[in-house]
Design an enzyme around this catalytic site. Structure first.
Site, PDB file in Angstrom:
ATOM      1  N   LYS A 149     -67.976  15.955 -73.042  1.00 19.95           N
ATOM      2  CA  LYS A 149     -66.961  15.588 -72.061  1.00 19.95           C
ATOM      3  C   LYS A 149     -65.893  16.666 -71.907  1.00 19.95           C
ATOM      4  CE  LYS A 149     -64.413  13.756 -69.207  1.00 19.95           C
ATOM      5  NZ  LYS A 149     -63.954  12.524 -68.654  1.00 19.95           N
ATOM      6  N   LEU A 202     -66.625  10.382 -64.269  1.00 18.85           N
ATOM      7  CA  LEU A 202     -66.321  10.054 -62.874  1.00 18.85           C
ATOM      8  C   LEU A 202     -65.173  10.880 -62.303  1.00 18.85           C
ATOM      9  CD1 LEU A 202     -63.551   8.148 -62.637  1.00 18.85           C
ATOM     10  CD2 LEU A 202     -65.080   6.420 -63.523  1.00 18.85           C
ATOM     11  N   PHE A 261     -66.856  23.794 -56.609  1.00 21.43           N
ATOM     12  CA  PHE A 261     -65.730  24.083 -57.509  1.00 21.43           C
ATOM     13  C   PHE A 261     -65.301  25.550 -57.464  1.00 21.43           C
ATOM     14  CE2 PHE A 261     -63.871  20.688 -60.108  1.00 21.43           C
ATOM     15  CZ  PHE A 261     -64.464  19.634 -59.444  1.00 21.43           C
ATOM     16  N   CYS A 265     -56.758  14.368 -65.558  1.00 26.90           N
ATOM     17  CA  CYS A 265     -57.813  14.795 -66.487  1.00 26.90           C
ATOM     18  C   CYS A 265     -57.794  16.276 -66.810  1.00 26.90           C
ATOM     19  CB  CYS A 265     -59.175  14.395 -65.941  1.00 26.90           C
ATOM     20  SG  CYS A 265     -59.408  12.618 -65.980  1.00 26.90           S
ATOM     21  N   GLY A 280     -55.113  19.638 -60.627  1.00 31.49           N
ATOM     22  CA  GLY A 280     -54.091  18.751 -61.181  1.00 31.49           C
ATOM     23  C   GLY A 280     -54.783  17.473 -61.575  1.00 31.49           C
TER      24      GLY A 280
HETATM   25  C1  UDX Z   1     -62.348  15.547 -63.138  1.00 26.93           C
HETATM   26  C2  UDX Z   1     -63.829  15.854 -63.384  1.00 26.93           C
HETATM   27  O1  UDX Z   1     -64.418  16.387 -62.181  1.00 26.93           O
HETATM   28  C3  UDX Z   1     -64.556  14.598 -63.798  1.00 26.93           C
HETATM   29  O2  UDX Z   1     -65.919  14.880 -64.067  1.00 26.93           O
HETATM   30  C4  UDX Z   1     -63.875  14.059 -65.028  1.00 26.93           C
HETATM   31  O3  UDX Z   1     -64.480  12.862 -65.439  1.00 26.93           O
HETATM   32  C5  UDX Z   1     -62.389  13.820 -64.794  1.00 26.93           C
HETATM   33  O4  UDX Z   1     -61.780  15.007 -64.314  1.00 26.93           O
HETATM   34  P1  UDX Z   1     -60.950  14.422 -61.158  1.00 26.93           P
HETATM   35  O5  UDX Z   1     -59.736  14.676 -62.001  1.00 26.93           O
HETATM   36  O6  UDX Z   1     -61.105  13.110 -60.504  1.00 26.93           O
HETATM   37  O7  UDX Z   1     -62.260  14.639 -62.059  1.00 26.93           O
HETATM   38  O8  UDX Z   1     -60.952  15.527 -60.009  1.00 26.93           O
HETATM   39  P2  UDX Z   1     -61.826  16.778 -59.550  1.00 26.93           P
HETATM   40  O9  UDX Z   1     -62.599  16.431 -58.348  1.00 26.93           O
HETATM   41  O10 UDX Z   1     -62.567  17.364 -60.676  1.00 26.93           O
HETATM   42  O11 UDX Z   1     -60.673  17.767 -59.095  1.00 26.93           O
HETATM   43  C6  UDX Z   1     -59.689  18.208 -60.034  1.00 26.93           C
HETATM   44  C7  UDX Z   1     -58.677  19.095 -59.394  1.00 26.93           C
HETATM   45  O12 UDX Z   1     -59.249  20.355 -59.107  1.00 26.93           O
HETATM   46  C8  UDX Z   1     -58.075  18.609 -58.086  1.00 26.93           C
HETATM   47  O13 UDX Z   1     -56.681  18.840 -58.115  1.00 26.93           O
HETATM   48  C9  UDX Z   1     -58.752  19.459 -57.033  1.00 26.93           C
HETATM   49  O14 UDX Z   1     -57.938  19.639 -55.906  1.00 26.93           O
HETATM   50  C10 UDX Z   1     -58.952  20.757 -57.792  1.00 26.93           C
HETATM   51  N1  UDX Z   1     -60.060  21.571 -57.298  1.00 26.93           N
HETATM   52  C11 UDX Z   1     -61.338  21.093 -57.335  1.00 26.93           C
HETATM   53  C12 UDX Z   1     -59.826  22.855 -56.820  1.00 26.93           C
HETATM   54  O15 UDX Z   1     -58.674  23.307 -56.796  1.00 26.93           O
HETATM   55  N2  UDX Z   1     -60.877  23.612 -56.377  1.00 26.93           N
HETATM   56  C13 UDX Z   1     -62.150  23.161 -56.405  1.00 26.93           C
HETATM   57  O16 UDX Z   1     -63.048  23.917 -55.991  1.00 26.93           O
HETATM   58  C14 UDX Z   1     -62.395  21.869 -56.894  1.00 26.93           C
END
Ligand code: UDX
Length: 438
Positions: free
Chosen positions: A204, A148, A249, A260, A257
């Site tokens: 994972k 998630l 992404f 996770c 950050g």
């Molecule tokens: C992540 C994984 O997506 C999820 O599958 C896992 O279970 C837990 O870790 P989450 O930490 O909630 O989820 O956030 P995510 O939406 O993945 O974003 C992570 C970070 O990457 C954020 O700081 C976001 O700002 C950054 N990000 C995301 C980018 O800098 N660029 C992008 O294109 C996407």
């Protein structure tokens, strides 16, 4: 079906509420008395869209209960472990204290017919070790990783891309039990993969490593773009149209950050090194470095502009590690604030949901109650988290509320042309600077 969930943080609270919404008698267990008190009232201990409704529904109907007393799990058919695995202090490895403590606390209360299903992100090899620890009780173990995303946690739990079950050899009973739990989800045609423990654990961490790598890849292109005058957002659009690459992404900016990705890629490297495969995941060190360099770049850009303007006041819009969350764990935006403040700058920040969490994490930070209050006296406006309300700001309105005429977009989320048209110099990460319209 009786379900228990050990750990009521971002993962566990959502999982418990989701299980109750599927009609199961669900018990959430946590050692934190204050958190449990809130959950009992149907109040989430953190911001997560859709969760308050789900909690209130379950608590109101009596199908969702919360306790600090782990002995109440007796009689559960499935006990999910959803405790945190943070980065160990002074090391890159995962801290398994909470997972181990959860399993130890369960031992007196489980037996033949109980399925313990781990959801926490753990280093490969953990499930096998825990299975051996649990075996004497007669209970079975499965590893059922959770993918998630915060901000979409409810949706991701009830409508996941896939379900992964890591089970012991020939453990059909555990597969059948998990199938029964997830029946309403499986009926919609959701993919479900049955694998061994090691594969489930690796699925994972490798998924998170891949996502982190994708973000750092585009941020490396941003770094180069800054030198050669290219626009990384256009580059991402162009390469993203190749279906093999995909646009998701590939948003360049302040980088990743949260609770996770950063700690998971570090723990993954640490585990690989323990297994004699330090070089195999050596590239993740680069992924981490590229990611952290973007924060340096943001600080440098803000400092440069302040020096040019002879000012020292920064308005930071956004503190959460990403929008739709109040989570500031390893938040790039908060990190930038901290470093600016350490450098003697005067920072005033605003975040629609993370004021409280950010205030706890950084008590010296001046957190405003509104966007207007944050920007009023600023010399430079910085965007740290791309909340929708910041994207939707009308720059000509903003121009009437602040003297600042420089905006540094750390998420490449603002419409640069509109901001320039309203009189702002717009500086993005990995994009050519845009001068204000005359
Ligand atoms: C992540 C994984 O997506 C999820 O599958 C896992 O279970 C837990 O870790 P989450 O930490 O909630 O989820 O956030 P995510 O939406 O993945 O974003 C992570 C970070 O990457 C954020 O700081 C976001 O700002 C950054 N990000 C995301 C980018 O800098 N660029 C992008 O294109 C996407």
């Amino acid at each position: 079906m009786k379900i228990a969930v050990i750990g009521c943080g971002y993962l566990g609270a959502v999982h418990a509420a989701a299980m109750a919404s599927l009609g199961y008698d669900t018990l959430g267990v946590d050692v934190d008395e204050a958190k449990i008190e809130r959950l009992r009232r149907g109040e989430p201990p953190f911001f997560e869209p859709g969760l308050p409704e789900l909690l209130q529904q379950g608590v109101g109907a009596g199908t969702l209960r919360f306790t600090t007393d782990v002995s109440e799990v007796v009689g559960s058919d499935v006990i999910f472990i959803a405790v945190g695995t943070p980065q160990r202090a002074g090391s890159d490895a995962a801290d398994l204290t909470y997972v181990d403590a959860a399993v130890e606390s369960l031992l007196p209360h489980i037996g033949e017919g109980t399925l313990v299903a781990g959801k926490s992100t753990v280093p490969v090899g953990t499930a096998q070790r825990l299975a051996e620890r649990i075996a004497p009780t007669g209970a079975a173990l499965a590893w059922n990783p959770e993918f998630l995303r915060e901000g979409f946690a409810v949706e991701d739990t009830l409508a996941p891309d896939r379900l992964v079950y890591g089970v012991a050899d020939r453990d059909d009973a555990s597969v059948a039990r998990l199938d029964a739990v997830y029946a309403p989800i499986l009926e919609r045609g959701t993919d479900r993969l049955v694998v061994n423990f090691a594969t489930a654990e690796l699925v994972k961490v490798s998924a998170n490593a891949f996502l982190a790598t994708k973000i750092s890849f585009i941020n490396a292109m941003a770094e180069l773009s800054e030198t050669v005058g290219a626009d990384v957002t256009q580059l991402a659009d162009a390469i993203g149209l190749d279906a093999r690459i995909g646009r998701r992404f590939l948003n360049a900016g302040l980088g990743f950050g949260g609770g996770c990705l950063p700690k998971d890629i570090r723990a993954f490297q640490a585990r690989a090194a323990e297994l004699g495969h330090g070089e195999t995941l050596g590239f993740l060190r680069e992924v981490d470095q590229i990611n952290l360099r973007r924060r340096d770049r943001m600080v440098t850009l803000i400092d440069r502009e302040l020096a040019r303007l002879g000012g020292d006041r920064v308005a930071m819009l956004g503190l959460a590690f990403k929008p739709n969350s109040d989570d500031v764990r390893d938040s790039p935006a908060l990190d930038v604030c901290r470093r600016l403040q350490e450098g003697g700058r005067v920072v005033r920040a605003f975040d629609p949901e993370a004021a409280e969490t950010a205030g706890r994490a950084m008590p010296t930070l001046d957190i405003a109650g509104s966007i207007d209050e944050a920007i009023r006296d600023a010399d430079v406006i910085a965007l740290g988290t791309e909340w929708q309300q910041f994207r939707e700001l009308d720059p000509s309105e903003v121009a009437t509320r602040t003297g600042a005429r420089v905006v540094i977009d750390g998420r490449n989320a603002l419409d640069a042309k509109r901001w320039a048209a309203a009189g702002f110099t717009v500086i993005g990460l990995g994009r050519p600077e845009m001068a204000p319209a005359a």
